[in-house]
Design a protein around this motif. Structure first.
Motif: not given
Length: 1523
Positions: A558-569
């Motif tokens: 198991f791995y816990l990844a903290v992500v953030k909503h973003s666009s390709i730009e």
């Protein structure tokens, strides 16, 4: 068109008659046709001719067209005339039918008679002439009669006709036994084939039975050795149960042919029995092959198509069928083809070439083992001959053989793979996972049609199945890789299944953005992404790996990844730079690897299933079972598809991440906490707070804040789950309480307080902390005032019995007060409004009217922050507010004479302050109440300005006689007693007078006062000196305005003039309810009506206000004119307690119509700020009737402006509904409502007298009394009852020239009708206007009106005089009347020579069911003075009304037969209606005797001649006072 005779056209009746008598008779010569068909033919013919004419006429000349049209018209007319005649004739078909039947019967009888006569004549002439008797055979007769037999018959008869006697049964039995012995001997001595050893010798025959082929019976005709066998019976046993449809396969003729053939071969044959077997055996085998061949063809045609094929068929020899042809064709193309499939798969059914006598045999290509061949051969040798069964058995054997090879190959390739081959058709189950459900196993089978291998997983539809299937049928080297991929795929589905009831979604791929060398790239290819619903910024990555030592088992990382909503730009290096593009990607910010053992082996966490039966988990509630070691292992807790490690990790993340986010937010707000902890016994997680900030800096420095912190034991934040919903549960634990409450749950020393907040996402965590701080502020602010109240409770002088604390939960305070503590007040802090909120209720059927002043109490509490003052206010204002709430507030219709449809509220309660209330009556009059301490209330006329009592405010009108009315309820002894109780404690103030109502809406702008003046009566503490927030900034300060001397008035102090909430000792001892020298008074209506007789300033006798009685039962004052100074009142709005009202309700309860004579701005609604009412401003002008009139009265003190002190008991008497003091009929109303209603009615009547031409006002010196003349005939005097001032009375006097016309009795009827009908509640001025219109009629008409009033006032008169209806006079048009006049207007109109009035009649004398009311009608009657006619008014477009039509016809009939034309016809017409009106829907009643009708023919004459029975002639005359 030539006429056609109609004899041939018969009706259906005639045709039936013809058929019944067996043929056509005379008159029925032609055919028959139905009338409908005849009409159809005629119409079709006419239509056809019209069509032909339409096509041909355009080609002809005009004259020819006319001729053709004429001829067509003539023909058609003749045809339809004949049809009409036929139809008319057919209408009498019944008579014709009867005649036809009679004629037919007579004809039949006549025919019978004729035929009988002819037959008798023929017998007499022909038959009987030749008739002779034969000679009798005497000897034969004698022989028969004597011997009973006849022996002279010829012998040839016995020889040729009579058969010989049969042999006996014993002879038959001996013969058959001998024949059996002969047959047995021949069989023993002969050569018998082994196939024919199954035989049976019985009854002289031998039967040979060959199974599944034939059965044959033979015998011999003698015992000689050369006698041949005789074939008796052949039975073919070959059957086709599938395609034969249950029929025999061999026809009887074919069997007969075989029978003859075999019989011929039995003659001179050395081995006859072998010949029989050979013939029948060959025939049966050929028949079996033919049956199998036909079944094969049907299978190919119906179901199997090209999957099987008949390779060879030789009748009587062999049948070859090939199957699995697709496998054979594909096997030749594949490299690793099955060597056995080169020749193809075939089975051959054939006759044994070595021994034809044997049954059919089956040959398999490729060959099968001996055991498998025996299984397949059973299909041929069984009783059921079936090619399909043979194929099924063969394919089953082939399938098991192929799957066995696959099983061995898989076990060699894959280690520890559990394979199981079973079932029919055979299925190979491969468990590619451990543990594995049956629905998750890989199932491999063989397609029975094609022979190709197939595989699938029952639970899922994996996309790898086609590749795996191709590998099984082709290259087997890819099988390990494909099975491994399938294993991962099923594990991924298990992950999704595990998370289906958890707040998470599993997916195989996500749009993640990360660097090429990110640690995320080092995770294996097989993984799952888990998105937590409540935490969109966190993604759990599950890595799947096969164990090295056991490939069928999968390990998880198991791995816990903290992500953030973003666009390709977005800029990957700088998070602050973002572009406005939909953010569909997830940027990985950090990656944390979780230790699987640590996260699954926390406190009291057991994920690994321990199968040791002797091991018991700590904390487990299950008991150890005393099972033996040989018992089966314990069943797993979860099914195989449930991945407990994944579920636990997801649940752990979902549970801990909100706490982590909340802890971070609390740290940002400088709220210290202890971090996330596991509670005792692992019951859950908790976040404990160490300290919470004060809401404001000033609160943080107060001693109450320190006291609250000492009581606060702990603050804990937990998570509460209810189904799929989760919420934060915050627990504040306090030690005990500063107030002791009566609530049973608040008796211990531990006082928990709970607040619940919805758990949202990360974005909403800030709102959660805000809600927490808001609830903390609620606790703190409420505790501040509770702490102060607790200090007051420690004082000895504080009245503890005034209230009790029902509940104090630190977030809400509930107080009980009032009698028996039935009223409740709830106090809470609203953090959004930054103010305290009050809510009022009641228990045990108690009442609570404090919602009338709720906003004022809230403003007082928020300004002073003193609960003790609020408690005292609630206690002292409870009873007067309950009394005020009993006043009706329902809207009424018909209050305004010009707009009767406008609803007007009766009483409107307008709270100005906590102790100041204004009561508006019908939008015109206003009474101002001051709730004072010591059980006293002051009342004054609210129409006067507080600054200048001679000045009237712009909205309301002064109430005439209010002071006199209120003085009747003054209890001077109670006022003196309650003042003297506080005089010792409150010395006189150096300033004797102040603005009235110091605690009210003008008490905020006071000058410097002594402390004694700043105290309100009943409050035992000093209120703060800051003015309330509701004061009007535009009101100029006017300190001590009551102390300003006015011209022409007294300068001495009047206690009732300004008795405010100041110290009672500031008042002198000589208290009198009203000052004597306040004379003269201005008229109450000065400046209101232009030509009112009350406009001149007429002085009022001083005795009216000087010596009024202290109680409501005071006697009349000497020298006082009744109704001296009375005006009318106004309007109610928003009273919380409903009261009864006789007016018609309207949904427009919130409308505030103006005065009946002019529109007026709406007064302040209840709940407005106490100082914003228009009455607060300086005097203004009022525009009425086009004349600019000033509202400023002369500078005189007006009695109504002087407050009157009443006790709470007197106020309850004023406001509580009660019967009329004199017992007048009507609903129970409050005395105050009756008084104001009478004042209002009198004022409207005075305006009406001024405006109507037929009413002439008479000047009088009596204020408040109306004198007027009606058409120079009657003089009326209307005024209030001087004893109780709660009813209007009329005194009518005829003028001198009409004095002899009226009798005292008639005048009393008019006066009584006015008292009980026109001036009675509900107080509608239109009723009095209609009464005045009634007086404006000729004398003879008015006398008839008086007769109708008599019947209305005395209902028993109608029954005494035998009327069928009782009558009631309508002063206002009711809604049920015909819409001639608008509803609510006056119901008596005089226009020129016609008088319109309305009567309501009700049926009497008939018993109706309990649930049915007697019928009642509203009759609009019109009396024409010029023609002396009384009739019913009708609208032109009125619909059918049977009752009104009946009444109208009755009046018209009465007018036609009216005899005395000199007498007024009004009352006789009404009497006729009451006596003789009978409705069409009325039940029939026995009619009275004629004599009785004659006796009551004219009740009006009887009433004019003598006295009226039952009418009180000695009516009290002194109720209006001296004349």
């Amino acid at each position: 068109m030539a006429p056609v005779p109609l004899e041939g056209l018969q009706t259906p009746v005639a045709s039936n008659m013809v058929q019944s008598f067996g043929g056509p008779q005379e008159g029925n010569r032609g055919g028959q046709i139905s009338l409908a068909m005849l009409i159809d033919f005629i119409v079709q013919r006419t239509y056809h001719e019209l069509t032909v004419l339409a096509e041909l006429l355009p080609r002809k000349t005009d004259m020819e067209r006319k001729i053709e049209i004429y001829n067509f018209a003539i023909r058609t007319r003749q045809l339809f005339v004949r049809l009409l005649a036929l139809v008319k004739w057919a209408s009498s078909a019944s008579k014709v039918e009867k005649s036809a039947r009679i004629m037919a019967f007579l004809d039949k009888q006549s025919l019978l008679f004729v035929e009988t006569a002819d037959m008798l004549a023929r017998m007499a002439r022909e038959t009987l002439v030749q008739a002779r008797l034969p000679n009798f055979h005497i000897p034969a007769a004698v022989e028969v009669l004597t011997t009973g037999t006849y022996g002279r018959l010829p012998a040839c008869i016995r020889e040729k006709i009579v058969p010989p006697d049969p042999i006996t049964s014993s002879e038959k039995r001996a013969t058959l036994l001998r024949l059996n012995q002969v047959i047995q001997h021949r069989l023993v001595t002969g050569n018998l084939l082994p196939q024919m050893r199954n035989l049976n010798v019985e009854n002289g025959r031998v039967t040979f039975h060959v199974e599944h082929e034939f059965k044959v019976s033979l015998t011999v005709m003698g015992d000689g050795p050369n006698i041949p066998w005789r074939l008796l019976e052949i039975d073919i046993l070959v059957e086709d149960k599938e395609t034969g449809d249950g029929k025999a396969l061999v026809h009887s003729l074919q069997v007969q042919y075989i029978h003859q053939l075999i019989q011929s071969r039995l003659v001179d044959n050395p081995t006859p029995l072998a010949e029989v077997y050979n013939c029948l055996h060959f025939f049966c085998q050929s028949l079996q092959l033919e049956v199998l061949y036909s079944q094969t063809l049907r299978l190919i045609r119906d179901r199997l198509d090209d999957h099987i094929h008949v390779d060879e068929y030789t009748p009587g020899k062999c049948l070859a069928v090939s199957y699995w042809r697709e496998l054979t064709s594909k096997g030749k193309e594949q490299a690793n083809k099955d060597p056995r499939s080169e020749l193809g798969y075939r089975l051959t059914v054939q006759v044994d070439p070595h021994d034809p006598a044997r049954p059919l045999s089956v040959v398999h290509i490729p060959s099968l083992g001996n055991k498998e061949s025996e299984i397949a051969d059973r299909a041929i040798r069984s009783e059921l001959l079936s090619m399909e069964r043979l194929l099924v058995h063969t394919i089953y054997v082939r399938t098991r053989s192929r799957l066995t090879d696959i099983k061995q190959e898989l076990q060699g390739i894959l280690k520890d793979v559990d394979c199981n081959l079973q079932g029919s058709p055979a299925i190979l189950s491969v468990a590619i996972l451990q543990p594995c459900l049956r629905a998750e196993q890989l199932l491999i089978t063989v397609d029975t049609h094609t022979g190709m291998l197939q595989c699938h997983v029952p639970q899922y539809d994996p996309p790898l199945i086609p590749d795996l299937q191709n590998s099984l049928n082709g290259d087997h080297t890819r099988l390990p890789v494909l099975i491994s991929e399938l294993r991962y795929w099923i594990t991924q589905r298990r992950c999704e299944k595990t998370l289906q009831h958890l707040p998470a979604t599993a997916s195989e791929r996500l749009p993640l953005l990360h660097h090429p060398d990110h640690p995320l790239t080092k995770i294996a290819r097989h993984k799952m992404y888990v998105q937590l619903h409540r935490h969109p910024n966190v993604v759990l990555i599950v890595e799947l790996k096969e164990k090295d030592n056991s490939p069928c088992e999968v390990d998880f990382s198991f791995y816990l990844a903290v992500v953030k909503h973003s666009s390709i730009e977005d800029n990957p290096d700088d998070d602050t730079i973002e572009v406005e593009i939909p953010k569909v990607y997830l940027k990985v910010q950090s990656l944390i690897e979780l230790d699987t053992f640590v996260v699954t082996h926390g406190a009291y966490t057991s994920v690994d299933g321990d199968t040791d039966p002797d091991h018991s988990e700590p904390g487990s509630l299950k008991r150890k079972s005393a099972m033996k070691h040989e018992s089966p292992p314990r069943r797993a807790k979860q099914p195989a598809y449930f991945i407990s490690e994944l579920a636990h990790v997801v649940a752990m993340c979902d549970e801990r991440l909100p706490f982590v986010t909340l802890a971070n937010e609390l740290t940002k707000r400088n709220i210290f906490h202890q971090g996330l902890q596991v509670e005792a016994n692992a019951t859950g997680l908790v976040l404990r707070l160490i300290q919470l900030p004060p809401p404001t800096v000033s609160i943080g420095q107060s001693p109450a804040w320190q006291s609250l912190l000492k009581r606060l034991l702990s603050v804990s934040i937990r998570v509460q789950s209810k189904g799929m919903l989760k919420s934060w549960m915050t627990e504040f634990v306090f030690y005990s309480s500063p107030l002791s409450s009566t609530h049973p749950k608040e008796q211990g020393s531990r006082r928990p307080v709970y607040f619940q907040y919805d758990m949202g996402t990360v974005d909403t965590i800030a709102r959660t902390v805000d809600s927490l701080l808001s609830d903390w502020a609620q606790i703190v602010h409420l505790y501040m005032i509770v702490h102060d109240l607790s200090e007051y409770l420690t004082l000895e002088k504080f009245p503890l019995s005034v209230f009790s604390v029902k509940s104090y939960s630190y977030s809400k305070l509930v107080l009980c007060y009032g009698p028996e503590k039935g009223a409740m007040a709830s106090i809470t802090w609203n953090n959004s409004d930054k103010a305290f909120k009050l809510a009022f209720g009641a228990s045990n059927n108690a009442l609570n009217a404090h919602c009338l002043v709720r906003e004022q109490l809230e403003a007082h509490l928020n300004q002073h922050r003193n609960l003790a003052q609020i408690v005292q206010l609630l206690h002292e204002t409870y009873e007067p507010l309950i009394s005020i709430s009993k006043l009706p507030s329902l809207p009424q219709l018909g209050v305004y004479n010009t707009r009767p449809q406008v609803p007007v509220q009766t009483f409107t309660v307008m709270a100005q302050s906590c102790t100041g209330i204004r009561l508006a009556y019908q939008g015109m009059y206003c009474i101002e109440l001051r709730l004072r301490g010591g059980g006293l209330v002051s009342l004054r006329d609210g129409a006067y300005s507080h600054f200048d009592r001679s000045n009237v405010v712009d909205v309301f009108t002064p109430t005439q006689g209010l002071k006199t009315f209120l003085s009747k309820y003054v209890d001077e002894s109670a006022v003196f007693r309650r003042r003297s109780q506080s005089e010792d404690d409150n010395p006189p103030s150096p300033i004797s007078m102040e603005v009235e109502g110091a605690g009210g809406f003008l008490g905020h702008h006071k000058g410097p006062q002594s402390p004694a003046q700043q105290r309100e009566i009943g409050l035992r503490f000093h209120p703060p000196l800051t003015p309330p927030s509701g004061s009007n900034p535009h009101t100029p300060a006017s300190p001590h305005t009551s102390n300003i001397n006015q011209p022409n008035t007294h300068t001495s102090f009047s206690p009732a003039t300004s008795f405010s909430l100041a110290s009672p000792t500031s008042l002198p001892g000589n208290i009198n309810p009203s000052p004597i020298p306040v004379l003269p008074h201005p008229s109450p209506s000065s400046g209101l009506v232009a030509n009112s007789p009350l406009n001149p300033h007429v002085p009022s006798p001083g005795g009216l206000l000087s010596n009024s009685s202290p109680g409501p039962t005071s006697t009349n004052l000497p020298g006082h004119s009744p109704g001296s100074s009375f005006m009318q009142t106004g309007h109610t709005d928003g009273s919380p307690f409903p009261s009864s009202s006789q007016s018609m309700t309207s949904p427009a309860a919130s409308n505030w119509p103006g005065s009946p004579s002019m529109p007026r701005p709406s007064p302040a609604r209840p709940g407005q700020s106490p100082g914003t009412h228009p009455i607060m401003h300086s005097p203004q002008s009022d525009h009425k009737i086009g004349v600019h009139l000033s509202r400023v009265l002369p500078q005189k003190s007006w009695a109504g402006a002087v407050p009157t002190l009443l006790t709470h008991e007197a106020l309850e008497t004023l406001c509580c509904p009660s019967p009329h003091p004199q017992g007048l009929p009507g609903p129970e109303l409050a005395p105050l409502e009756r008084f104001l209603g009478c004042v209002y009615m009198r004022r409207q009547l005075q305006r009406f007298v001024q405006s109507e031409s037929y009413l002439t006002p008479i000047p009088t010196n009596e204020p408040g009394v109306i004198h007027f003349k009606v058409s120079e005939a009657l003089q009326c005097r209307i005024g209030l009852n001087t004893q109780h001032l709660q009813s209007l009375h009329l005194k009518i006097t005829p003028l001198l020239e009409h004095k002899d016309v009226w009798s005292p009795e008639e005048l009393q009827i008019i006066e009584k009708f006015f008292d009980t009908r026109a001036a009675a509640p509900p107080y509608k001025p239109i009723s009095m206007f209609g009464f005045c219109c009634m007086l404006n009629v000729p004398i003879n008409v008015l006398k008839d009106f008086v007769q109708i009033m008599r019947l209305d006032l005395m209902p028993p008169l109608a029954q005494q005089q035998g009327f069928k209806w009782s009558v009631q006079w309508m002063l206002r048009v009711p809604p049920s009347a015909i819409p001639i006049v608008p509803t609510g207007m006056a119901a008596c109109l005089v226009y020129r020579n016609k008088i319109l009035f309305f009567l309501q009649i009700t049926r009497i004398g008939i018993q109706y069911p309990n649930n049915m009311e007697p019928p009642s009608l509203v009759l609009p009657l019109v009396y024409d003075v010029s023609t002396n006619l009384t009739q019913l008014a009708e609208k032109r477009d009125a619909g059918p009304a049977p009752a009104m039509t009946t009444a109208s016809q009755l009046l018209k009939h009465f007018a036609q037969f009216q005899t005395n034309h000199s007498e007024c016809s009004l009352f006789p017409a009404v009497r006729e209606l009451l006596m003789n009106l009978v409705l069409p829907s009325e039940p029939q009643q026995p009619s009275p005797a004629p004599g009785a009708v004659q006796q009551i023919q004219s009740p009006a004459m009887q009433m004019n001649q003598g006295g009226q029975p039952g009418y009180p002639v000695n009516m009290p005359m002194g109720m209006m006072g001296p004349q």
